[in-house]
Enzyme design. Structure first.
Site, mmCIF file in Angstrom:
data_model
loop_
_atom_site.group_PDB
_atom_site.id
_atom_site.type_symbol
_atom_site.label_atom_id
_atom_site.label_comp_id
_atom_site.label_asym_id
_atom_site.label_seq_id
_atom_site.Cartn_x
_atom_site.Cartn_y
_atom_site.Cartn_z
ATOM 1 N N GLU A 177 45.201 32.044 37.821
ATOM 2 C CA GLU A 177 45.695 30.960 36.968
ATOM 3 C C GLU A 177 44.972 29.644 37.257
ATOM 4 O O GLU A 177 45.331 28.930 38.193
ATOM 5 C CB GLU A 177 47.205 30.758 37.185
ATOM 6 N N LYS A 219 45.820 34.060 33.669
ATOM 7 C CA LYS A 219 46.914 33.208 33.183
ATOM 8 C C LYS A 219 46.279 31.879 32.811
ATOM 9 O O LYS A 219 45.786 31.139 33.669
ATOM 10 C CB LYS A 219 47.983 33.043 34.260
#
Ligand code: 13P
Length: 336
Positions: A177, A219
């Protein structure tokens, strides 16, 4: 652990019409959320709140996995059933946040590097035994005057790739992420450029660390104008900019991309995801891994009556999961 098993988990995380609920707030972050609605940040309140979320009836209809925090993965329901068992019984894959958060990057004011690599192999080994099958690491990229620097992007990409390689070694799917923050007065073009350069650095670093992309989930943050810019982009503009950016920087072999909500309203987070899927077919499934945009309505309701509002709060969790699950198929508006 074989690449095939990692790939199978990754594909299950982005199964059609399903996404992830992020409930991995650290004790400091959940304090901010609880303070916002007047709930005391005690261990029992954190446990009760996570029990409410994870025992939502039929959660698995639209939720493939949940990201937990270190404290949470060790907790149980009031009746003594481990959360990981509740999840397994509902077809929800346990995930775990393994970074230790962003820390000031020495020599680069206003920038951070995410820490947590020391001792990570042993922690991953333990989390696997506790039932986790994927792990999240969040890097934070700030946009401001003269930032982000190349050094900040490289340092974070390198750490993400080292963590991802360790995850795969230990049988966990890395959910990488790199969050480009919404905060700031930048325009949407700047967010696009920063996101693109960050993703390119990330995928270069993953390649250098021998990370198998077939067993990795991205992500991502959406491409948006800064929250203080006064600029309002339409749903289609956000969807088109985000998709173009991802297509230019993310290899098609990746099994899936899930988005964070990052402070967007519930409605915006769902509408943007829906619009991106309507613009498909895309090279990868696009789904959600929302924290706030999955939980805010439920937390509001629960805070008004901790004992009495559990069922009502769970209904809103289910409704948010359903809306976002439909958006993951590009079928949200037609159902609304
Ligand atoms: P938000 O959807 O609230 O941004 O949280 C998702 C997340 O896990 C950020 O790391």
């Amino acid at each position: 652990m074989s690449i095939e098993q990692l790939a199978e988990t990754a594909l299950a995380m982005v199964a059609p019409g399903k996404g992830i609920i992020a409930i991995d707030e650290s004790n400091n972050t959940i304090k901010k959320r609880f303070d916002g609605v007047g709930i005391e940040n005690s261990e029992e309140n954190r446990r009760a709140y996570r029990e409410l979320l994870l025992t939502t009836p039929k959660l698995g209809d639209y939720i493939s996995g949940a990201i937990l925090y270190d404290e949470t993965i060790r907790q149980s329901t009031k009746a003594g059933v481990p959360f990981t068992k509740v999840m397994a019984d509902n077809g929800v894959i346990p995930g775990i946040k393994v970074d230790k958060g962003p820390f000031a990057l020495a020599g680069f004011p206003g920038e951070t590097v995410t820490e947590g690599l020391d001792g990570l192999r042993a922690r991953l080994e333990e989390y696997y035994k506790l039932g986790a099958r994927f792990a999240k690491w969040r890097a934070v990229i700030n946009i401001g005057e003269d930032i982000p620097s190349g050094t900040c992007i490289e340092a974070n990409a390198h750490a993400l790739a080292r963590y991802a390689a360790l995850c795969q070694e230990q049988g966990l799917v890395p959910m990488v992420e790199p969050e480009v923050l919404m905060d700031g007065n930048h325009d949407i073009e700047t967010c696009y450029e920063v996101t693109e350069v960050t993703l390119r650095a990330l995928f270069d670093a993953l390649y250098q660390q021998n990370v198998a992309l077939e067993g990795t989930i991205l992500k991502a943050s959406m491409v948006l104008p800064g929250s203080d810019s006064g600029e309002k982009a339409s749903v289609d503009e956000v969807a088109e900019a985000t998709l173009m950016c991802l297509k230019s920087a993310v290899p098609a072999i990746l099994p899936g991309i899930v988005f964070l909500s990052g402070g967007q309203s519930d409605e915006d987070a769902t509408a943007h995801l829906d619009a991106m899927n309507r613009l498909g077919p895309n090279p990868w499934p696009l789904s959600f891994s929302y924290g706030r945009a999955m939980q805010s309505a439920a937390l509001q309701l629960w805070s008004k009556d901790l004992a009495g509002n559990v069922a009502k709060a769970q209904e809103t969790v289910y409704a948010r999961a359903k809306d976002n699950g439909l958006a993951a198929l590009g079928k949200w508006k037609s159902a609304a």
